[in-house]
Design a protein around this motif. Structure first.
Motif, PDB file in Angstrom:
ATOM      1  N   GLU A 101       0.812  -1.185   0.137  1.00  0.00           N
ATOM      2  CA  GLU A 101       0.080  -0.079  -0.056  1.00  0.00           C
ATOM      3  C   GLU A 101       0.860   1.251   0.124  1.00  0.00           C
ATOM      4  OE1 GLU A 101      -3.450   0.386  -0.246  1.00  0.00           O
ATOM      5  OE2 GLU A 101      -3.376  -1.655  -0.927  1.00  0.00           O
ATOM      6  N   ALA A 102       2.068   1.250   0.794  1.00  0.00           N
ATOM      7  CA  ALA A 102       2.725   2.344   0.872  1.00  0.00           C
ATOM      8  C   ALA A 102       3.679   2.640  -0.222  1.00  0.00           C
ATOM      9  CB  ALA A 102       3.550   2.461   2.199  1.00  0.00           C
ATOM     10  N   TYR A 103       4.210   1.518  -0.894  1.00  0.00           N
ATOM     11  CA  TYR A 103       5.124   1.981  -1.759  1.00  0.00           C
ATOM     12  C   TYR A 103       4.990   1.245  -3.044  1.00  0.00           C
ATOM     13  CZ  TYR A 103       8.088   2.523   2.372  1.00  0.00           C
ATOM     14  OH  TYR A 103       8.394   2.914   3.340  1.00  0.00           O
ATOM     15  N   VAL A 104       3.777   0.588  -3.335  1.00  0.00           N
ATOM     16  CA  VAL A 104       3.421   0.243  -4.703  1.00  0.00           C
ATOM     17  C   VAL A 104       2.315   1.117  -5.200  1.00  0.00           C
ATOM     18  CG1 VAL A 104       2.357  -1.607  -6.219  1.00  0.00           C
ATOM     19  CG2 VAL A 104       4.404  -2.222  -4.621  1.00  0.00           C
ATOM     20  N   GLU A 105       1.310   1.327  -4.110  1.00  0.00           N
ATOM     21  CA  GLU A 105      -0.052   2.048  -4.354  1.00  0.00           C
ATOM     22  C   GLU A 105       0.029   3.489  -3.924  1.00  0.00           C
ATOM     23  OE1 GLU A 105      -2.403   0.727  -5.984  1.00  0.00           O
ATOM     24  OE2 GLU A 105      -1.461  -1.303  -6.017  1.00  0.00           O
ATOM     25  N   ASP A 106       1.479   3.826  -3.302  1.00  0.00           N
ATOM     26  CA  ASP A 106       1.812   5.109  -3.015  1.00  0.00           C
ATOM     27  C   ASP A 106       0.742   5.818  -1.973  1.00  0.00           C
ATOM     28  OD1 ASP A 106       3.693   7.067  -3.025  1.00  0.00           O
ATOM     29  OD2 ASP A 106       2.679   8.103  -4.742  1.00  0.00           O
ATOM     30  N   ARG A 107       0.001   5.112  -1.062  1.00  0.00           N
ATOM     31  CA  ARG A 107      -0.807   5.629  -0.391  1.00  0.00           C
ATOM     32  C   ARG A 107      -0.249   6.305   0.928  1.00  0.00           C
ATOM     33  NH1 ARG A 107      -5.356   1.682   1.031  1.00  0.00           N
ATOM     34  NH2 ARG A 107      -6.177   3.284   2.063  1.00  0.00           N
ATOM     35  N   PRO A 108      -0.445   7.417   1.290  1.00  0.00           N
ATOM     36  CA  PRO A 108       0.297   8.210   2.306  1.00  0.00           C
ATOM     37  C   PRO A 108      -0.063   7.595   3.853  1.00  0.00           C
ATOM     38  CG  PRO A 108      -1.533   9.623   1.480  1.00  0.00           C
ATOM     39  CD  PRO A 108      -1.396   8.242   0.652  1.00  0.00           C
ATOM     40  N   ALA A 109       0.543   7.572   4.637  1.00  0.00           N
ATOM     41  CA  ALA A 109       0.614   7.026   6.088  1.00  0.00           C
ATOM     42  C   ALA A 109      -0.786   7.569   6.606  1.00  0.00           C
ATOM     43  CB  ALA A 109       1.622   7.406   7.020  1.00  0.00           C
ATOM     44  N   ALA A 110      -1.225   8.578   6.438  1.00  0.00           N
ATOM     45  CA  ALA A 110      -2.377   9.222   7.129  1.00  0.00           C
ATOM     46  C   ALA A 110      -3.580   8.402   6.401  1.00  0.00           C
ATOM     47  CB  ALA A 110      -2.488  10.528   6.757  1.00  0.00           C
ATOM     48  N   GLU A 111      -3.579   7.994   5.359  1.00  0.00           N
ATOM     49  CA  GLU A 111      -4.637   7.275   4.504  1.00  0.00           C
ATOM     50  C   GLU A 111      -4.652   6.115   5.130  1.00  0.00           C
ATOM     51  OE1 GLU A 111      -5.695   5.879   0.012  1.00  0.00           O
ATOM     52  OE2 GLU A 111      -5.117   7.937   0.467  1.00  0.00           O
ATOM     53  N   LEU A 112      -3.590   5.156   5.231  1.00  0.00           N
ATOM     54  CA  LEU A 112      -3.254   4.050   5.843  1.00  0.00           C
ATOM     55  C   LEU A 112      -3.907   4.052   7.387  1.00  0.00           C
ATOM     56  CD1 LEU A 112       0.019   2.920   4.257  1.00  0.00           C
ATOM     57  CD2 LEU A 112      -2.190   2.241   3.510  1.00  0.00           C
ATOM     58  N   ALA A 113      -3.432   4.839   7.996  1.00  0.00           N
ATOM     59  CA  ALA A 113      -3.921   5.024   9.474  1.00  0.00           C
ATOM     60  C   ALA A 113      -5.396   5.074   9.647  1.00  0.00           C
ATOM     61  CB  ALA A 113      -3.226   6.260   9.990  1.00  0.00           C
ATOM     62  N   ALA A 114      -6.001   6.045   8.590  1.00  0.00           N
ATOM     63  CA  ALA A 114      -7.444   6.181   8.658  1.00  0.00           C
ATOM     64  C   ALA A 114      -8.189   5.003   8.674  1.00  0.00           C
ATOM     65  CB  ALA A 114      -8.002   7.155   8.116  1.00  0.00           C
ATOM     66  N   ALA A 115      -7.464   3.875   7.320  1.00  0.00           N
ATOM     67  CA  ALA A 115      -8.135   2.919   7.203  1.00  0.00           C
ATOM     68  C   ALA A 115      -7.974   1.803   8.070  1.00  0.00           C
ATOM     69  CB  ALA A 115      -7.553   2.337   5.864  1.00  0.00           C
ATOM     70  N   ASP A 116      -7.028   1.792   8.758  1.00  0.00           N
ATOM     71  CA  ASP A 116      -6.557   0.742   9.858  1.00  0.00           C
ATOM     72  C   ASP A 116      -6.995   1.183  11.283  1.00  0.00           C
ATOM     73  OD1 ASP A 116      -5.284  -1.731  10.178  1.00  0.00           O
ATOM     74  OD2 ASP A 116      -3.509  -0.786  11.020  1.00  0.00           O
ATOM     75  N   GLY A 117      -7.562   2.273  11.378  1.00  0.00           N
ATOM     76  CA  GLY A 117      -8.128   2.884  12.711  1.00  0.00           C
ATOM     77  C   GLY A 117      -6.976   3.173  13.722  1.00  0.00           C
ATOM     78  N   THR A 118      -5.634   3.732  13.204  1.00  0.00           N
ATOM     79  CA  THR A 118      -4.688   4.084  14.078  1.00  0.00           C
ATOM     80  C   THR A 118      -4.155   5.138  13.637  1.00  0.00           C
ATOM     81  OG1 THR A 118      -2.587   2.725  14.979  1.00  0.00           O
ATOM     82  CG2 THR A 118      -3.005   2.706  12.456  1.00  0.00           C
ATOM     83  N   THR A 119      -2.928   5.472  14.163  1.00  0.00           N
ATOM     84  CA  THR A 119      -2.219   6.789  13.778  1.00  0.00           C
ATOM     85  C   THR A 119      -0.916   6.600  12.793  1.00  0.00           C
ATOM     86  OG1 THR A 119      -0.456   6.500  15.498  1.00  0.00           O
ATOM     87  CG2 THR A 119      -2.454   7.473  16.433  1.00  0.00           C
ATOM     88  N   ALA A 120      -0.999   7.759  11.896  1.00  0.00           N
ATOM     89  CA  ALA A 120       0.033   8.082  11.153  1.00  0.00           C
ATOM     90  C   ALA A 120       1.555   7.382  11.682  1.00  0.00           C
ATOM     91  CB  ALA A 120       0.258   9.275  10.426  1.00  0.00           C
ATOM     92  N   VAL A 121       1.760   8.097  13.120  1.00  0.00           N
ATOM     93  CA  VAL A 121       3.202   7.577  13.816  1.00  0.00           C
ATOM     94  C   VAL A 121       3.065   5.961  13.748  1.00  0.00           C
ATOM     95  CG1 VAL A 121       4.207   7.782  15.673  1.00  0.00           C
ATOM     96  CG2 VAL A 121       3.192   9.795  15.157  1.00  0.00           C
ATOM     97  N   ALA A 122       1.948   5.483  14.237  1.00  0.00           N
ATOM     98  CA  ALA A 122       1.893   3.834  14.319  1.00  0.00           C
ATOM     99  C   ALA A 122       2.270   3.251  12.849  1.00  0.00           C
ATOM    100  CB  ALA A 122       0.656   3.436  15.089  1.00  0.00           C
ATOM    101  N   ILE A 123       1.760   3.775  11.909  1.00  0.00           N
ATOM    102  CA  ILE A 123       1.872   3.174  10.453  1.00  0.00           C
ATOM    103  C   ILE A 123       3.203   3.543  10.131  1.00  0.00           C
ATOM    104  CG2 ILE A 123       1.349   3.677   8.065  1.00  0.00           C
ATOM    105  CD1 ILE A 123      -0.712   2.093   9.632  1.00  0.00           C
ATOM    106  N   HIS A 124       3.720   4.676  10.451  1.00  0.00           N
ATOM    107  CA  HIS A 124       5.415   4.774   9.984  1.00  0.00           C
ATOM    108  C   HIS A 124       6.194   3.772  10.707  1.00  0.00           C
ATOM    109  CE1 HIS A 124       5.380   8.275   7.496  1.00  0.00           C
ATOM    110  NE2 HIS A 124       4.511   8.977   8.451  1.00  0.00           N
TER     111      HIS A 124
END
Length: 159
Positions: A101-124
């Motif tokens: 998601e981050a490197y192939v689909e180029d989705r930002p951490a904030a977007e991944l965090a929202a989808a995952d129900g967590t924070t961008a810091v946790a995603i990073h």
């Protein structure tokens, strides 16, 4: 250069990146975020260039999976691609998902965090662990197959 490894194409991506940045500079709200902003533009341009280079789906669909490389790919590249795919498959499903998601689909951490129900810091943080696990898996797979290992990147020593 790190993203593309093709001098001509890299120069074109850099030029397009700076043109896009110049055109949309007025939309950059936080001037201190210039570096991540322009790097994001470059990553998206690079991903778009990689997608354009992929062989057409019908060429790949016609490939029979034999020892011959698929269209547009040398056998050596195919072997490396297979080894990298094997290394990726050895990661946990979550790590695989985050890396794709981050490197192939180029989705930002904030977007991944929202989808995952967590924070961008946790995603990073999770991405950092996934990258480290992936590097270890690639090194192990390359060693098993007798491929040469790339030299580790040198980091600056801190005073």
């Amino acid at each position: 250069w790190r993203l593309e490894r093709r001098v001509g194409e890299t120069e074109e991506i850099v030029q397009e990146t700076f043109l896009d940045a110049f055109r949309s500079l007025d939309r950059l709200q936080d001037r201190s975020a210039f570096h991540p902003w322009i790097c994001g533009i470059a990553r998206r341009k690079s991903a778009k260039a990689r997608r354009r280079r992929r062989p057409p789906e019908e060429d790949l669909a016609a490939w029979d999976g034999s020892g011959e490389a698929p269209p547009g790919e040398s056998l050596e590249t195919g072997e490396v691609r297979e080894a990298v795919s094997e290394a990726l498959a050895s990661l946990s499903p979550r790590q695989q998902h985050l890396l794709r998601e981050a490197y192939v689909e180029d989705r930002p951490a904030a977007e991944l965090a929202a989808a995952d129900g967590t924070t961008a810091v946790a995603i990073h943080s999770a991405l950092q662990r996934a990258r480290a696990a992936f590097v270890q898996a690639v090194r192990a797979t390359f060693r098993e197959r007798g491929f040469p290992l790339p030299e580790p990147r040198r980091t600056r020593e801190r005073p």
